[in-house]
Design a protein around this motif. Sequence first.
Motif, PDB file in Angstrom:
ATOM      1  N   GLY A  30      99.678 -18.748 129.451  1.00 13.89           N
ATOM      2  CA  GLY A  30      98.881 -17.873 129.029  1.00 13.89           C
ATOM      3  C   GLY A  30      98.995 -16.290 129.429  1.00 13.89           C
ATOM      4  N   MET A  31      98.975 -15.314 128.917  1.00 10.10           N
ATOM      5  CA  MET A  31      98.798 -13.906 129.667  1.00 10.10           C
ATOM      6  C   MET A  31      97.959 -13.017 128.730  1.00 10.10           C
ATOM      7  N   THR A  32      97.503 -12.238 129.498  1.00 11.52           N
ATOM      8  CA  THR A  32      96.527 -10.893 129.055  1.00 11.52           C
ATOM      9  C   THR A  32      97.463  -9.947 127.974  1.00 11.52           C
ATOM     10  N   ALA A  33      96.827  -9.708 126.925  1.00  9.06           N
ATOM     11  CA  ALA A  33      97.478  -8.514 126.069  1.00  9.06           C
ATOM     12  C   ALA A  33      96.646  -7.857 125.228  1.00  9.06           C
ATOM     13  N   ASN A  34      96.914  -6.601 125.190  1.00 10.02           N
ATOM     14  CA  ASN A  34      96.053  -5.991 124.427  1.00 10.02           C
ATOM     15  C   ASN A  34      96.766  -5.210 123.256  1.00 10.02           C
ATOM     16  N   SER A  35      97.975  -5.607 122.985  1.00  7.35           N
ATOM     17  CA  SER A  35      98.609  -5.148 121.883  1.00  7.35           C
ATOM     18  C   SER A  35      98.556  -6.189 120.612  1.00  7.35           C
ATOM     19  N   TRP A  48     101.287  -9.489 117.686  1.00  2.00           N
ATOM     20  CA  TRP A  48     101.130  -8.822 119.358  1.00  2.00           C
ATOM     21  C   TRP A  48     102.706  -8.675 119.575  1.00  2.00           C
ATOM     22  N   SER A  49     102.835  -7.765 120.819  1.00  2.00           N
ATOM     23  CA  SER A  49     104.006  -7.644 121.289  1.00  2.00           C
ATOM     24  C   SER A  49     104.107  -8.053 122.784  1.00  2.00           C
ATOM     25  N   LEU A  50     105.374  -8.723 123.062  1.00  2.00           N
ATOM     26  CA  LEU A  50     105.527  -9.306 124.281  1.00  2.00           C
ATOM     27  C   LEU A  50     106.503  -8.695 125.158  1.00  2.00           C
ATOM     28  N   ALA A  51     106.527  -8.344 126.334  1.00  2.74           N
ATOM     29  CA  ALA A  51     107.455  -7.638 127.120  1.00  2.74           C
ATOM     30  C   ALA A  51     108.703  -8.552 127.126  1.00  2.74           C
ATOM     31  N   LYS A  52     109.749  -8.034 127.158  1.00  6.79           N
ATOM     32  CA  LYS A  52     110.866  -8.974 127.346  1.00  6.79           C
ATOM     33  C   LYS A  52     111.327  -9.485 128.648  1.00  6.79           C
ATOM     34  N   SER A  54     108.833 -10.387 130.735  1.00  2.59           N
ATOM     35  CA  SER A  54     107.722 -11.270 131.194  1.00  2.59           C
ATOM     36  C   SER A  54     108.124 -12.649 131.541  1.00  2.59           C
ATOM     37  N   SER A  55     107.656 -13.297 132.541  1.00  5.37           N
ATOM     38  CA  SER A  55     108.054 -14.688 132.868  1.00  5.37           C
ATOM     39  C   SER A  55     107.747 -15.719 131.848  1.00  5.37           C
ATOM     40  N   ASN A  56     106.621 -15.360 130.880  1.00  2.00           N
ATOM     41  CA  ASN A  56     106.183 -16.366 129.836  1.00  2.00           C
ATOM     42  C   ASN A  56     107.245 -16.048 128.594  1.00  2.00           C
ATOM     43  N   TYR A  57     108.279 -15.052 128.668  1.00  5.21           N
ATOM     44  CA  TYR A  57     108.833 -14.799 127.386  1.00  5.21           C
ATOM     45  C   TYR A  57     109.614 -15.880 126.666  1.00  5.21           C
ATOM     46  N   GLN A  81      92.726 -12.502 135.751  1.00  7.49           N
ATOM     47  CA  GLN A  81      93.432 -13.975 135.880  1.00  7.49           C
ATOM     48  C   GLN A  81      94.677 -14.023 135.348  1.00  7.49           C
ATOM     49  N   PHE A  82      94.478 -13.757 134.193  1.00  3.97           N
ATOM     50  CA  PHE A  82      95.681 -13.902 133.393  1.00  3.97           C
ATOM     51  C   PHE A  82      96.860 -12.854 133.218  1.00  3.97           C
ATOM     52  N   ALA A  83      96.599 -11.975 134.332  1.00  2.00           N
ATOM     53  CA  ALA A  83      97.633 -10.861 134.083  1.00  2.00           C
ATOM     54  C   ALA A  83      98.366 -10.883 135.567  1.00  2.00           C
ATOM     55  N   VAL A  84      97.928 -11.640 136.396  1.00  2.00           N
ATOM     56  CA  VAL A  84      98.494 -11.910 137.866  1.00  2.00           C
ATOM     57  C   VAL A  84      99.795 -12.622 137.835  1.00  2.00           C
ATOM     58  N   ASP A 124     111.601  -2.469 124.299  1.00  2.00           N
ATOM     59  CA  ASP A 124     111.817  -3.359 125.411  1.00  2.00           C
ATOM     60  C   ASP A 124     110.539  -4.657 125.288  1.00  2.00           C
ATOM     61  N   HIS A 125     110.074  -4.820 123.907  1.00  2.00           N
ATOM     62  CA  HIS A 125     109.164  -5.697 123.521  1.00  2.00           C
ATOM     63  C   HIS A 125     109.585  -6.599 122.313  1.00  2.00           C
ATOM     64  N   THR A 126     109.163  -7.816 122.054  1.00  2.00           N
ATOM     65  CA  THR A 126     109.317  -8.631 120.772  1.00  2.00           C
ATOM     66  C   THR A 126     108.052  -8.627 120.107  1.00  2.00           C
ATOM     67  N   LEU A 144      86.693  -4.050 126.644  1.00  2.00           N
ATOM     68  CA  LEU A 144      87.648  -3.021 125.993  1.00  2.00           C
ATOM     69  C   LEU A 144      88.481  -2.717 127.302  1.00  2.00           C
ATOM     70  N   PHE A 145      89.664  -1.967 126.867  1.00  2.00           N
ATOM     71  CA  PHE A 145      90.640  -1.499 127.704  1.00  2.00           C
ATOM     72  C   PHE A 145      90.977  -0.229 127.363  1.00  2.00           C
ATOM     73  N   HIS A 146      90.837   0.773 128.272  1.00  2.00           N
ATOM     74  CA  HIS A 146      90.978   2.193 128.133  1.00  2.00           C
ATOM     75  C   HIS A 146      91.456   3.056 129.553  1.00  2.00           C
ATOM     76  N   LYS A 149      91.581   0.970 132.494  1.00  2.00           N
ATOM     77  CA  LYS A 149      90.581   0.423 132.997  1.00  2.00           C
ATOM     78  C   LYS A 149      89.972  -0.381 132.147  1.00  2.00           C
ATOM     79  N   PHE A 150      89.348  -1.545 132.454  1.00  2.00           N
ATOM     80  CA  PHE A 150      88.320  -2.181 131.362  1.00  2.00           C
ATOM     81  C   PHE A 150      87.031  -1.584 131.256  1.00  2.00           C
ATOM     82  N   ALA A 151      86.578  -1.515 130.133  1.00  2.00           N
ATOM     83  CA  ALA A 151      85.405  -0.800 129.671  1.00  2.00           C
ATOM     84  C   ALA A 151      84.434  -1.585 128.715  1.00  2.00           C
TER      85      ALA A 151
HETATM   86  C1  LIG Z   1      94.792  -5.350 129.932  1.00  2.00           C
HETATM   87  C2  LIG Z   1      96.233  -5.647 129.844  1.00  2.00           C
HETATM   88  C3  LIG Z   1      97.083  -5.675 128.822  1.00  2.00           C
HETATM   89  C4  LIG Z   1      98.315  -6.258 128.543  1.00  2.00           C
HETATM   90  N1  LIG Z   1      98.963  -6.266 127.408  1.00  2.00           N
HETATM   91  C5  LIG Z   1     100.229  -6.930 127.399  1.00  2.00           C
HETATM   92  C6  LIG Z   1     100.651  -6.938 126.191  1.00  2.00           C
HETATM   93  O1  LIG Z   1     100.233  -6.880 125.266  1.00  2.00           O
HETATM   94  N2  LIG Z   1     102.073  -7.546 126.185  1.00  2.00           N
HETATM   95  C7  LIG Z   1     102.718  -8.044 127.539  1.00  2.00           C
HETATM   96  O2  LIG Z   1     103.926  -8.379 127.372  1.00  2.00           O
HETATM   97  N3  LIG Z   1     101.958  -8.050 128.633  1.00  2.00           N
HETATM   98  C8  LIG Z   1     100.824  -7.164 128.695  1.00  2.00           C
HETATM   99  N4  LIG Z   1     100.214  -7.198 129.856  1.00  2.00           N
HETATM  100  C9  LIG Z   1     101.015  -7.632 130.892  1.00  2.00           C
HETATM  101  C10 LIG Z   1     100.695  -9.381 131.099  1.00  2.00           C
HETATM  102  O3  LIG Z   1      99.284  -9.843 131.150  1.00  2.00           O
HETATM  103  C11 LIG Z   1     101.376  -9.693 132.746  1.00  2.00           C
HETATM  104  O4  LIG Z   1     100.446  -9.050 133.642  1.00  2.00           O
HETATM  105  C12 LIG Z   1     102.668  -9.183 132.819  1.00  2.00           C
HETATM  106  O5  LIG Z   1     103.484  -9.512 131.894  1.00  2.00           O
HETATM  107  C13 LIG Z   1     103.393  -9.789 134.207  1.00  2.00           C
HETATM  108  O6  LIG Z   1     103.126 -11.125 134.204  1.00  2.00           O
HETATM  109  P1  LIG Z   1     104.285 -12.131 133.549  1.00  2.00           P
HETATM  110  O7  LIG Z   1     105.702 -11.335 133.725  1.00  2.00           O
HETATM  111  O8  LIG Z   1     104.001 -13.196 134.033  1.00  2.00           O
HETATM  112  O9  LIG Z   1     104.023 -11.844 132.105  1.00  2.00           O
HETATM  113  C14 LIG Z   1      98.728  -6.570 130.030  1.00  2.00           C
HETATM  114  C15 LIG Z   1      98.045  -6.720 130.950  1.00  2.00           C
HETATM  115  C16 LIG Z   1      96.798  -6.298 131.119  1.00  2.00           C
HETATM  116  C17 LIG Z   1      96.158  -6.122 132.336  1.00  2.00           C
END
Ligand SMILES: Cc1cc2nc3c(=O)[nH]c(=O)nc-3n(C[C@H](O)[C@H](O)[C@H](O)COP(=O)(O)O)c2cc1C
Length: 157
Positions: A30-35, A48-52, A54-57, A81-84, A124-126, A144-146, A149-151
């Motif tokens: 799992g991962m945090t995403a605002n896309s 949604w978009s996933l960074a290429k 990412s360890s979860n890619y 927690q899901f962004a660490v 750089d995302h899929t 929210l995220f802005h 920062k969380f809001a």
């Molecule tokens: C608020 C917030 C939004 C995020 N949105 C995205 C997103 O849309 N896509 C993404 O790939 N990573 C996003 N991230 C980053 C991931 O949650 C994650 O922290 C990052 O990818 C590093 O961990 P990983 O390599 O295990 O994925 C976001 C992080 C935060 C805190």
Amino acid sequence: MSRKLRHAFGHFATGVTVITCRDAAGVPVGMTANSFSSLSLDPPLVLWSLAKTSSNYAAFVAAPNFCVHVLGEEQQALAGQFAVKDADRFAGVSVSNGQGEVPIISGSHAHFECATHALYDGGDHTIIVGRVLETHTAEAVPLLFHCGKFAKVAALG
Ligand SMILES: Cc1cc2nc3c(=O)[nH]c(=O)nc-3n(C[C@H](O)[C@H](O)[C@H](O)COP(=O)(O)O)c2cc1C
């Protein structure tokens, strides 16, 4: 440019989601995403978009199912927690199984159980498009995220 661009992108206020799937071994990922965005009503699609990087890619691009959890204000700790990186992100998190055994985190403002529908290159995302199989909503104040920062929502008028 990328620093300036990232700063400018941050001015677009969004909700916050945690997106989950299972990897090839069945382990919850799992991962945090605002896309996240709604895409289509008919057929029912989200994206949604996933960074290429990412360890979860590998897990997400191969997963037949994923679940998008829209977080409420009281779930800010979960968003952190899901962004660490390199952490046990599911520690202390109560999970049940949805369609295709997708991990569902309880207590979200809304969730969308999806079948992976299409993947598109996005620099750089899929871009991951999901076909919505099931939805769940609950009364909550959204997180929210802005500007990095969380809001929380402030009512107007
Ligand atoms: C608020 C917030 C939004 C995020 N949105 C995205 C997103 O849309 N896509 C993404 O790939 N990573 C996003 N991230 C980053 C991931 O949650 C994650 O922290 C990052 O990818 C590093 O961990 P990983 O390599 O295990 O994925 C976001 C992080 C935060 C805190």
